[in-house]
Design a protein around this motif. Structure first.
Motif, PDB file in Angstrom:
ATOM      1  N   ASP A   1       0.351 -10.610   6.843  1.00 58.04           N
ATOM      2  CA  ASP A   1       0.510  -9.159   6.930  1.00 58.04           C
ATOM      3  C   ASP A   1       1.785  -8.806   7.692  1.00 58.04           C
ATOM      4  O   ASP A   1       2.002  -9.279   8.813  1.00 58.04           O
ATOM      5  CB  ASP A   1      -0.707  -8.552   7.632  1.00 58.04           C
ATOM      6  CG  ASP A   1      -0.702  -7.032   7.615  1.00 58.04           C
ATOM      7  OD1 ASP A   1      -0.087  -6.449   6.707  1.00 58.04           O
ATOM      8  OD2 ASP A   1      -1.327  -6.430   8.515  1.00 58.04           O
ATOM      9  N   ARG A   2       2.606  -7.970   7.101  1.00 56.01           N
ATOM     10  CA  ARG A   2       3.818  -7.447   7.741  1.00 56.01           C
ATOM     11  C   ARG A   2       4.727  -8.553   8.280  1.00 56.01           C
ATOM     12  O   ARG A   2       5.238  -8.468   9.410  1.00 56.01           O
ATOM     13  CB  ARG A   2       3.451  -6.469   8.862  1.00 56.01           C
ATOM     14  CG  ARG A   2       2.602  -5.307   8.354  1.00 56.01           C
ATOM     15  CD  ARG A   2       2.606  -4.140   9.289  1.00 56.01           C
ATOM     16  NE  ARG A   2       1.645  -3.147   8.848  1.00 56.01           N
ATOM     17  CZ  ARG A   2       1.694  -1.856   9.180  1.00 56.01           C
ATOM     18  NH1 ARG A   2       2.658  -1.420   9.952  1.00 56.01           N
ATOM     19  NH2 ARG A   2       0.782  -1.016   8.746  1.00 56.01           N
TER      20      ARG A   2
ATOM     21  N   ALA B   1      10.224  -7.324   6.393  1.00 54.21           N
ATOM     22  CA  ALA B   1      10.563  -5.904   6.449  1.00 54.21           C
ATOM     23  C   ALA B   1      12.028  -5.732   6.077  1.00 54.21           C
ATOM     24  O   ALA B   1      12.823  -6.684   6.142  1.00 54.21           O
ATOM     25  CB  ALA B   1      10.301  -5.325   7.837  1.00 54.21           C
TER      26      ALA B   1
ATOM     27  N   SER C   1      11.252   2.376   7.172  1.00 56.91           N
ATOM     28  CA  SER C   1       9.831   2.704   7.071  1.00 56.91           C
ATOM     29  C   SER C   1       9.644   3.985   6.278  1.00 56.91           C
ATOM     30  O   SER C   1      10.359   4.978   6.498  1.00 56.91           O
ATOM     31  CB  SER C   1       9.229   2.892   8.474  1.00 56.91           C
ATOM     32  OG  SER C   1       7.924   3.445   8.382  1.00 56.91           O
TER      33      SER C   1
ATOM     34  N   THR D   1       7.463  -7.792  16.569  1.00 57.31           N
ATOM     35  CA  THR D   1       6.748  -7.859  15.296  1.00 57.31           C
ATOM     36  C   THR D   1       7.108  -6.642  14.461  1.00 57.31           C
ATOM     37  O   THR D   1       7.784  -5.723  14.923  1.00 57.31           O
ATOM     38  CB  THR D   1       5.218  -7.881  15.496  1.00 57.31           C
ATOM     39  OG1 THR D   1       4.779  -6.566  15.887  1.00 57.31           O
ATOM     40  CG2 THR D   1       4.802  -8.889  16.553  1.00 57.31           C
ATOM     41  N   PHE D   2       6.622  -6.623  13.225  1.00 55.10           N
ATOM     42  CA  PHE D   2       6.814  -5.470  12.356  1.00 55.10           C
ATOM     43  C   PHE D   2       5.604  -4.535  12.402  1.00 55.10           C
ATOM     44  O   PHE D   2       5.473  -3.653  11.549  1.00 55.10           O
ATOM     45  CB  PHE D   2       7.072  -5.928  10.916  1.00 55.10           C
ATOM     46  CG  PHE D   2       8.384  -6.643  10.735  1.00 55.10           C
ATOM     47  CD1 PHE D   2       9.571  -6.029  11.100  1.00 55.10           C
ATOM     48  CD2 PHE D   2       8.434  -7.905  10.194  1.00 55.10           C
ATOM     49  CE1 PHE D   2      10.791  -6.678  10.926  1.00 55.10           C
ATOM     50  CE2 PHE D   2       9.635  -8.570  10.012  1.00 55.10           C
ATOM     51  CZ  PHE D   2      10.823  -7.957  10.383  1.00 55.10           C
ATOM     52  N   PHE D   3       4.713  -4.706  13.369  1.00 52.37           N
ATOM     53  CA  PHE D   3       3.575  -3.800  13.520  1.00 52.37           C
ATOM     54  C   PHE D   3       4.004  -2.587  14.335  1.00 52.37           C
ATOM     55  O   PHE D   3       4.740  -2.706  15.312  1.00 52.37           O
ATOM     56  CB  PHE D   3       2.409  -4.499  14.221  1.00 52.37           C
ATOM     57  CG  PHE D   3       1.775  -5.594  13.410  1.00 52.37           C
ATOM     58  CD1 PHE D   3       0.906  -5.294  12.379  1.00 52.37           C
ATOM     59  CD2 PHE D   3       2.053  -6.929  13.669  1.00 52.37           C
ATOM     60  CE1 PHE D   3       0.324  -6.292  11.620  1.00 52.37           C
ATOM     61  CE2 PHE D   3       1.476  -7.942  12.923  1.00 52.37           C
ATOM     62  CZ  PHE D   3       0.604  -7.623  11.895  1.00 52.37           C
ATOM     63  N   ASP D   4       3.503  -1.411  13.939  1.00 48.07           N
ATOM     64  CA  ASP D   4       3.869  -0.201  14.663  1.00 48.07           C
ATOM     65  C   ASP D   4       2.749   0.323  15.554  1.00 48.07           C
ATOM     66  O   ASP D   4       2.998   1.183  16.397  1.00 48.07           O
ATOM     67  CB  ASP D   4       4.315   0.893  13.693  1.00 48.07           C
ATOM     68  CG  ASP D   4       3.290   1.149  12.598  1.00 48.07           C
ATOM     69  OD1 ASP D   4       2.241   0.498  12.594  1.00 48.07           O
ATOM     70  OD2 ASP D   4       3.548   2.007  11.735  1.00 48.07           O
TER      71      ASP D   4
ATOM     72  N   SER E   1      -2.155  -5.055  15.680  1.00 42.87           N
ATOM     73  CA  SER E   1      -2.168  -6.095  14.657  1.00 42.87           C
ATOM     74  C   SER E   1      -3.329  -5.961  13.682  1.00 42.87           C
ATOM     75  O   SER E   1      -3.290  -6.528  12.590  1.00 42.87           O
ATOM     76  CB  SER E   1      -2.213  -7.477  15.319  1.00 42.87           C
ATOM     77  OG  SER E   1      -3.344  -7.592  16.160  1.00 42.87           O
TER      78      SER E   1
ATOM     79  N   ARG F   1      -4.403   2.518   4.823  1.00 40.44           N
ATOM     80  CA  ARG F   1      -3.825   1.200   4.997  1.00 40.44           C
ATOM     81  C   ARG F   1      -4.540   0.344   6.054  1.00 40.44           C
ATOM     82  O   ARG F   1      -3.897  -0.309   6.876  1.00 40.44           O
ATOM     83  CB  ARG F   1      -2.332   1.336   5.327  1.00 40.44           C
ATOM     84  CG  ARG F   1      -1.596   2.252   4.352  1.00 40.44           C
ATOM     85  CD  ARG F   1      -0.195   2.561   4.784  1.00 40.44           C
ATOM     86  NE  ARG F   1       0.691   1.436   4.592  1.00 40.44           N
ATOM     87  CZ  ARG F   1       1.235   1.102   3.430  1.00 40.44           C
ATOM     88  NH1 ARG F   1       0.966   1.793   2.343  1.00 40.44           N
ATOM     89  NH2 ARG F   1       2.046   0.061   3.334  1.00 40.44           N
TER      90      ARG F   1
ATOM     91  N   ASN G   1      -6.654  -2.868   7.607  1.00 45.24           N
ATOM     92  CA  ASN G   1      -6.830  -4.288   7.314  1.00 45.24           C
ATOM     93  C   ASN G   1      -8.266  -4.578   6.892  1.00 45.24           C
ATOM     94  O   ASN G   1      -8.511  -5.435   6.046  1.00 45.24           O
ATOM     95  CB  ASN G   1      -6.509  -5.144   8.540  1.00 45.24           C
ATOM     96  CG  ASN G   1      -5.052  -5.058   8.935  1.00 45.24           C
ATOM     97  OD1 ASN G   1      -4.730  -4.503   9.979  1.00 45.24           O
ATOM     98  ND2 ASN G   1      -4.172  -5.586   8.108  1.00 45.24           N
TER      99      ASN G   1
END
Length: 252
Positions: A18-19, A22, A33, A133-136, A139, A166, A168
């Motif tokens: 996941d992610r 990017a 984004s 990370t690419f999480f905003d 996780s 969106r 998980n």
């Protein structure tokens, strides 16, 4: 766009795969984004899939990307950056690790309860166990079907499809469950089976992403405005913000 997976592997980083890729705007250095839809909404017209399932502890496999015009490229092609640049109209590069102090731009729709109205702000991405990370937000993102049904009663014409939000993990509650209960899980630990434990850390503040057209879902700003009117939860010093679902971190 969001997609359904019947089975996933949960790692300390989150859902495996996941992610992990990017796009980065080469002019600004910010992660591209669709939360800034006037600039990046065409991302939602692309589709990406791994060329083979990722394996824990192994290098990431390449991804195959279908562009808005139907052209297919893979992340290991030398021309990948140029193809994405031409498709999106901005100079971009595809990365598999976040640059230091990574950030992205976020447009705030005019919605009741939001701390900003009709402006674009710069927001940081998360620091994870191994750095940027690419999480905003977190996780792991959890959502119940009851929360979606509750919103549907307030706006029957809207399509409160889980893909808009969106998550998980979607927790399918009984059909007669009509009330969102996720906020009660904050500061609790959820167990999924015998191995996975998730620490719920906060309600999920919703954004313009829920309103954008993606796949067969039409654009609809009333989705987020309905959340603003009917699903607000206390969120620190900001007061009551529009929230649906909760964020969690992986304990085990």
């Amino acid at each position: 766009p969001g997609e359904e997976a019947r089975e996933v592997e949960i790692t300390r980083r989150g859902v495996l795969g996941d992610r992990v890729y990017a796009l980065v705007d080469l002019f600004s250095g910010k992660v591209a984004s669709a939360k800034h839809p006037r600039k990046w909404s065409r991302q939602l017209e692309c589709r990406a899939t791994f060329t083979e399932p990722p394996q824990s502890g192994q290098p990431l496999p390449p991804v195959e990307i279908t562009l808005p015009d139907g052209m297919i490229v893979t992340s290991d092609q030398s021309s990948i950056h140029q193809a994405l640049t031409e498709a999106l109209g901005y100079d971009v590069a595809l990365l598999s690790s976040a640059p230091g102090l990574a950030s992205y731009e976020k447009y705030w729709l005019e919605v009741e309860g939001m701390p900003y109205q009709n402006v674009v702000t710069e927001e940081p991405l998360l620091q994870g166990p191994a750095g940027e990370t690419f999480f905003d937000g977190a996780s792991i993102h959890l959502l119940t079907t009851a929360a979606l049904r509750q919103l549907q009663t307030h706006y029957p014409a809207g399509q409160f499809d889980a893909r808009r939000f969106r998550p998980n993990i979607v927790i399918d509650l009984a059909a007669d469950a009509q009330e969102a209960i996720e906020a009660d899980w904050v500061d609790q630990t959820l167990a999924i089976g015998d191995e996975v434990q998730l620490a719920v850390i906060a309600p999920t503040v919703r954004c313009v992403m829920t309103t954008l057209p993606q796949g067969d879902l039409p654009g609809d700003p009333e989705i987020l405005r309905t959340v603003g009117r009917h699903a607000r939860f206390p969120f620190g010093s900001y007061g009551a913000l529009p929230c649906v679902g909760v964020y969690a971190e992986v304990v085990s």
